[in-house]
Every structure is written in C-alpha cells, then in structure tokens.
Design an enzyme around this catalytic site. Structure first.
Site, mmCIF file in Angstrom:
data_model
loop_
_atom_site.group_PDB
_atom_site.id
_atom_site.type_symbol
_atom_site.label_atom_id
_atom_site.label_comp_id
_atom_site.label_asym_id
_atom_site.label_seq_id
_atom_site.Cartn_x
_atom_site.Cartn_y
_atom_site.Cartn_z
ATOM 1 N N CYS A 91 -12.400 -2.584 7.055
ATOM 2 C CA CYS A 91 -11.782 -1.857 5.788
ATOM 3 C C CYS A 91 -12.798 -1.426 4.676
ATOM 4 C CB CYS A 91 -10.615 -2.912 5.153
ATOM 5 S SG CYS A 91 -9.449 -3.472 6.245
ATOM 6 N N ARG A 119 0.901 -1.337 -0.100
ATOM 7 C CA ARG A 119 0.045 -0.022 -0.074
ATOM 8 C C ARG A 119 0.964 1.248 0.013
ATOM 9 N NH1 ARG A 119 -2.752 -0.535 4.936
ATOM 10 N NH2 ARG A 119 -4.086 -1.963 3.973
ATOM 11 N N CYS A 133 -6.746 -11.525 1.195
ATOM 12 C CA CYS A 133 -6.613 -11.129 2.537
ATOM 13 C C CYS A 133 -6.661 -12.327 3.314
ATOM 14 C CB CYS A 133 -7.604 -10.331 2.893
ATOM 15 S SG CYS A 133 -7.629 -9.803 4.616
ATOM 16 N N CYS A 162 -14.403 -4.092 0.778
ATOM 17 C CA CYS A 162 -12.991 -4.423 0.894
ATOM 18 C C CYS A 162 -12.609 -5.285 -0.236
ATOM 19 C CB CYS A 162 -12.593 -4.750 2.395
ATOM 20 S SG CYS A 162 -13.153 -6.513 2.655
ATOM 21 N N CYS A 168 -14.511 -9.348 6.947
ATOM 22 C CA CYS A 168 -14.239 -9.703 8.256
ATOM 23 C C CYS A 168 -14.685 -8.543 9.242
ATOM 24 C CB CYS A 168 -12.805 -10.327 8.557
ATOM 25 S SG CYS A 168 -11.758 -8.830 8.671
ATOM 26 N N LYS A 204 -2.628 0.536 15.194
ATOM 27 C CA LYS A 204 -2.432 1.369 14.124
ATOM 28 C C LYS A 204 -3.145 2.510 14.465
ATOM 29 C CE LYS A 204 -6.690 -1.228 12.397
ATOM 30 N NZ LYS A 204 -7.204 -2.084 11.326
ATOM 31 N N ARG A 261 -0.890 6.246 9.736
ATOM 32 C CA ARG A 261 -1.146 5.507 8.395
ATOM 33 C C ARG A 261 -1.206 6.588 7.354
ATOM 34 N NH1 ARG A 261 -3.435 -0.535 8.795
ATOM 35 N NH2 ARG A 261 -2.157 -1.216 10.467
ATOM 36 N N LYS A 290 -5.021 6.093 12.594
ATOM 37 C CA LYS A 290 -5.321 6.703 11.186
ATOM 38 C C LYS A 290 -6.118 8.230 11.465
ATOM 39 C CE LYS A 290 -6.988 2.315 9.690
ATOM 40 N NZ LYS A 290 -8.100 1.408 8.967
#
Length: 571
Positions: free
Chosen positions: A484, A82, A441, A435, A480, A215, A152, A217
């Site tokens: 995303c 990414r 994935c 996603c 899931c 993470k 990110r 964002k």
C-alpha cells in the site's frame, strides 16, 4: 465467468473466496442481519469479507487489544471506509460534510488521504456505519467497489487543470470507473434502504457472478508525471497528445507490488506496454482487459490471482491477443513518452483558465489537528470560503484547485495560519511516504505511518552530515508486503517483517520505472540507519553529475538491478 473453456483457466479446487462470492447473492450476503446484531461490534463469517466490496475493512485498535482481552472484552471492532473518488476530486461542500462526520463518528477524528487518491474514515463503530453511507450518499459520494475483488478507485494524474489534456484525462478516469462498477443493487439496498430487487438475469455482465479473481487497479496518467505509479497497477492508460489534444492512450497491463514473505511464487512486477489505442476504444479495451483477467485469472490460489501472475502464466502475447479479440481492435505501436518524475509540485500554479492551484503537503495524508498544526481545522476553514474544488493526490497530498486571483491571499493566509504551509519542510520529507499500518491495519507487521516522520528526520541528518542536504531520496515504508505504501517502487523501500524489523530494498529510480531489490533482510531501525549512512556517504563522494541515489547504487555495483521481476527479483 465465461462459459467458454480456455486452456488458460487454472484447474483445481477453488479458493474459499470463490465460494463466498458465489453464495453472496451478488454481494448481499447477510450483512443486513449482522448490522442488527448488538452482541458483537464486528461482522461474522462471510460478511467480514463481503463488506470490502462495499468499501470497508473491519479493523480494531491493536494498541488496546491485549488490555481489552484481559478485561474479557472483544477487540474494539470498527470499520475503515475508503470512498470512491475517481481522479481524487471533491468539492468544498462535500469536504465540510466528511469533516463533520469524522468529528462526530470516527473514534480517531481524522480524515486520511490515501495512495489510492481518495479519503478514508477510520474507527467508525457498527451503529454508525449505515449513517456513514447515507451521509456520503447525500453528499453525492459513495464507497462502491473501493475494496474487494473488483476494479477499485481509478487514479488520474492530479495536477490541476493546466491544460485541456488534464480535463479530458479526468473525464476518462471517471468514465472508466463508472463503466467497470458492479451493477448489483446490493449497496443501495443495504446502506441506502433501496428497494430490494434480486434477479438472475445477467446482473454482472463485466465482472461476472463471481467477480474478479483478485483486486484490480486502474489509472490514467499524463506524462511526464508518473504521480500515480503506473507499475503498481493492473491497467494503465498513458495519455498521448497531439498539439495539446488527447488522441489516445498507450495501454500498460500487469503491474503490481504485493508479495508474500517467504513465498518466491509472489513478487512485484512492472506493467507491460501493450501498445497504442485511439481514444474511442478506451472503454472497450478496459472491459476486455478486465474480462480476460476475470476468465483467466487464478481462482485456485489467491496469492497468484492478480493480473500480473496471469500474464506471467499465460504469456503476454496470448493475453494481449485475447484483449484485441474481445475489444475488436488491434494495438498500434506504442507512442513515445517519457516520465521525468512522480512527486507533487508544491505551492501555487496557474491554470489555463487564469485560476490558481495550491498544493499542500500533508505528511502521511493524515488530516488531524496537532499542536501548532491544526490541519483539519485549516482544511475546513478553507472549504468554507473556497470557490473551486479540492484534488487529492496519489502521494497523499491535497490541492486547493480553481482559486480566483482575488481569493489567493485569503486561501494562503488560512493555510499558513493552520500549518498547512510550512516553509521548513525538506525535499526529503516531501519525497517520503508510508502506508497506515499500525495500530489499525490487521495485516501490519511493523510500524509505517507512525515510524516515518522520525525516520525522515534521521535521514535528513545523514544527508546533512554528508553535505547533500539539498538532495533527496525516494523513501517509502510499508508495514507489510502488500504494497500500500508503494515501497517497491522507491529508491529506498522498507517492507515490514516484524515489530521494529524491515527488509531494506535498494535500487528503484526516481521516475518509478524500476523495482528495487532486497539488500538486507529483517533488520532493525538502527541497522537501517547505519546502512543508509554508509551508502549515502558513498553517493555523496562517488556519484556522477546529478546521479540519483537509486541509479548510483546500481552503477557502483552495490545492488543488481531488477530487470524482470518475475524471473530475477529473488536472484
């Protein structure tokens, strides 16, 4: 991490990821040795996790995993990369370079536009990984900190330059991205053959030697568009203007959509509005939010490590006061703003400089050549003649921006020739998103990208059946519960539970300011369609004037609204 002991630090045995980060020599690990190992196509031990900080995830093609196992072969290991692209802006020259790399070195041959407002390569094999990074570097691009426990890719409202406000907002998105980047030279050393310089002197003044607990964002958003979905992010700067000039931001903290099936200590959460700051304090406040989360975030239980859980545990007021202390500011009263929508505006728009911008719908963000739709070739042909730039949107679409009036016809003809403009696309399809999910994935439990097009067609049929074909519902699918596809901010959100099975969530709003509640658990595709048929039938006959589907199911008592996701999401 700070040496100051705070009562808000979670005590206990640290998660193994904390050991991994601490032992990594500032994200170096032994990645360079793994690259030389020809016995496996994958990365081993800690390096499997560490490559994420360099913007990559190790994956394999799950469609062929069983067959390869029968042949006594390891899975077809490859990486997804990414790119870091603050605000989603990429030049035509850069586009041509990434197009060629996808052709030559991706086993899938595609470019994937993502909900993080950037592009991804899928299916790059280990011998080509270093070349991939060096190719990006030569193009002025990188993938630093687009995954892992760091800040990110920074999103920014992606409508092209229609006002000076958009210009300023993009500049701030880029400044925030640069300010919060890891300072280690690991990326340059490993991938770009940079000189090895290891030091223990304050290498990571913002992120710390163990980086963030989880993470993180960040977005910059310009009302009335909420195209970046602020409530899906840890930190958001809502642009406030006076007489068309940016004067500051309202700061929203603690949003996030990921959860874990069966674990009620996890949940989606809306961001809290901390208040207004003037523009000169932007970087200080960004750093203060990040360092507070760095020091107070849960490093014992990764499932509760995100900023949203820190706010719930320590209290919003305590977190806000700490940010004020660290930034040396006091938040002012939040300035009024309104979100009216979050979709992209398709077709042509004129900017402040007299140039034009064409927004193209890319279903699922997958740029590849299909029969009658040669999307990848079309984008390449446009890149060869385009004089402006491209803008990737957080809704997986593409804007051809900065087109002079005398180039409009050329660009539009190319777009139509290659199926990038299709007049028959319904509003429902434009308002739907998924996603990547299967087959690449490793977290996917159910289909998403491959399921979406057919599911939208069936929803279109249901809308037509009830004479509301011109209306639409914000519909999103994620394979899931990690979020995303941002299904937990949809009017109808499907969250993968198993092969062909989803949890059906209802009751989000069109503006992206309300989280939907689970309506049915673990049901199949036909059951989902049956439920939507009945519900859309009621909406068509019982709704009030201009009442959106998500608002209707709440007013009609079909589902209770989620008022505070931390406390009533599972009620």
């Amino acid at each position: 991490m700070s040496n100051e002991k705070s009562p808000f630090i979670v005590e206990g045995k640290l998660s193994d990821n904390e050991r991994l980060k601490g032992d990594s020599r500032h994200l170096r690990g032994s990645i360079d040795l793994d690259l030389k190992d020809e016995l496996t196509g994958g990365f081993t031990a800690d390096n499997f996790q560490l490559i994420r900080f360099h913007g990559m995830y190790q994956q394999d093609d799950r469609d062929i995993r069983a067959e390869r196992a029968k042949q006594k072969l390891e899975p077809l290991h490859n990486v997804m990369l990414r790119a870091r692209l603050p605000g989603g802006i990429i030049t035509p020259a850069q586009w041509q370079i990434i197009d060629k790399f996808a052709d030559d070195y991706s086993i899938y041959g595609s470019i994937r536009l993502t909900t993080r407002q950037t592009f991804q390569f899928h299916g790059v094999l280990k011998p080509n990984i270093k070349l991939m990074h060096q190719t990006l570097n030569k193009a002025g691009l990188d993938s630093i900190a687009t995954a892992g426990d760091v800040n990110r890719n920074v999103l920014c409202t992606s409508n092209p330059v229609e006002s000076q406000l958009h210009v300023e907002a993009y500049k701030w998105a880029k400044k925030i991205s640069e300010h919060l980047l890891p300072k280690t030279r690991a990326y340059a050393e490993i991938w770009l053959d940079g000189e090895k310089v290891e030091t223990t002197d304050n290498v990571e003044p913002i992120l710390g030697d163990h980086y963030l607990p989880r993470k993180f964002k960040t977005t910059v958003v310009i009302p009335p568009q909420n195209d970046v979905d602020v409530h899906a992010n840890d930190l958001n700067f809502v642009a406030i203007a006076e007489q068309g000039k940016l004067v500051g931001f309202n700061v929203l903290v603690g949003g996030g959509l990921a959860m874990t099936h069966g674990d009620h200590s996890t949940y989606p959460r809306k961001a809290d509005d901390f208040g207004f700051i003037s523009i000169e304090h932007t970087l200080a406040v960004a750093e203060a939010v990040v360092t507070t989360q760095r020091d107070w975030g849960n490093r014992v239980n990764r499932k509760n490590a995100k900023t949203k859980y820190t706010l719930e545990r320590v209290g919003v007021d305590n977190f806000k006061a700490e940010v004020e202390k660290r930034a040396g500011i006091t938040f002012g009263k939040s300035r009024p703003y309104t979100f009216t929508g979050r979709g992209d505006r398709f077709g042509w728009a004129e900017g402040i400089d007299g140039k034009f911008h064409l927004t193209l719908f890319i279903e699922n963000g997958r740029i590849l050549d299909y029969p009658q739709k040669t999307l990848k070739t079309g984008c390449l042909e446009i890149a060869k003649v385009h004089q402006g730039d491209f803008r990737i949107t957080a809704n997986q679409n593409l804007i051809v921006a900065g087109v002079p009036a005398d180039q409009k016809e050329i660009i539009e003809n190319l777009a139509r020739k290659h199926g990038l403009i299709q007049p028959e696309v319904s509003q429902q399809r434009l308002d739907s998103m998924a996603c990547v999910s299967l087959p690449t994935c490793p977290l996917a439990m159910a289909e998403a990208e491959r399921y979406l097009p057919g599911a939208v067609t069936q929803i279109e049929d249901i809308l037509a059946k009830h004479d509301v074909a011109s209306d639409s519902i914000i519909f999103r699918v994620t394979g899931c519960p990690n979020g995303c596809g941002r299904a937990m901010l949809a009017e109808v959100g499907l969250v993968g539970k198993g092969p062909g099975k989803y949890n059906l969530h209802l009751g989000g709003d069109r503006e992206g300011t309300r989280i939907p509640r689970m309506y049915r658990e673990n049901i199949g595709e036909q059951e989902i369609l049956n439920e939507l048929d009945a519900l859309i039938g009621r909406w068509a006959t019982e709704r009030e004037l201009n009442e959106a589907f998500g608002d209707f199911v709440i007013r009609a008592g079909i589902i209770k609204p989620v008022v505070n996701s931390a406390r009533d999401f599972y009620d």
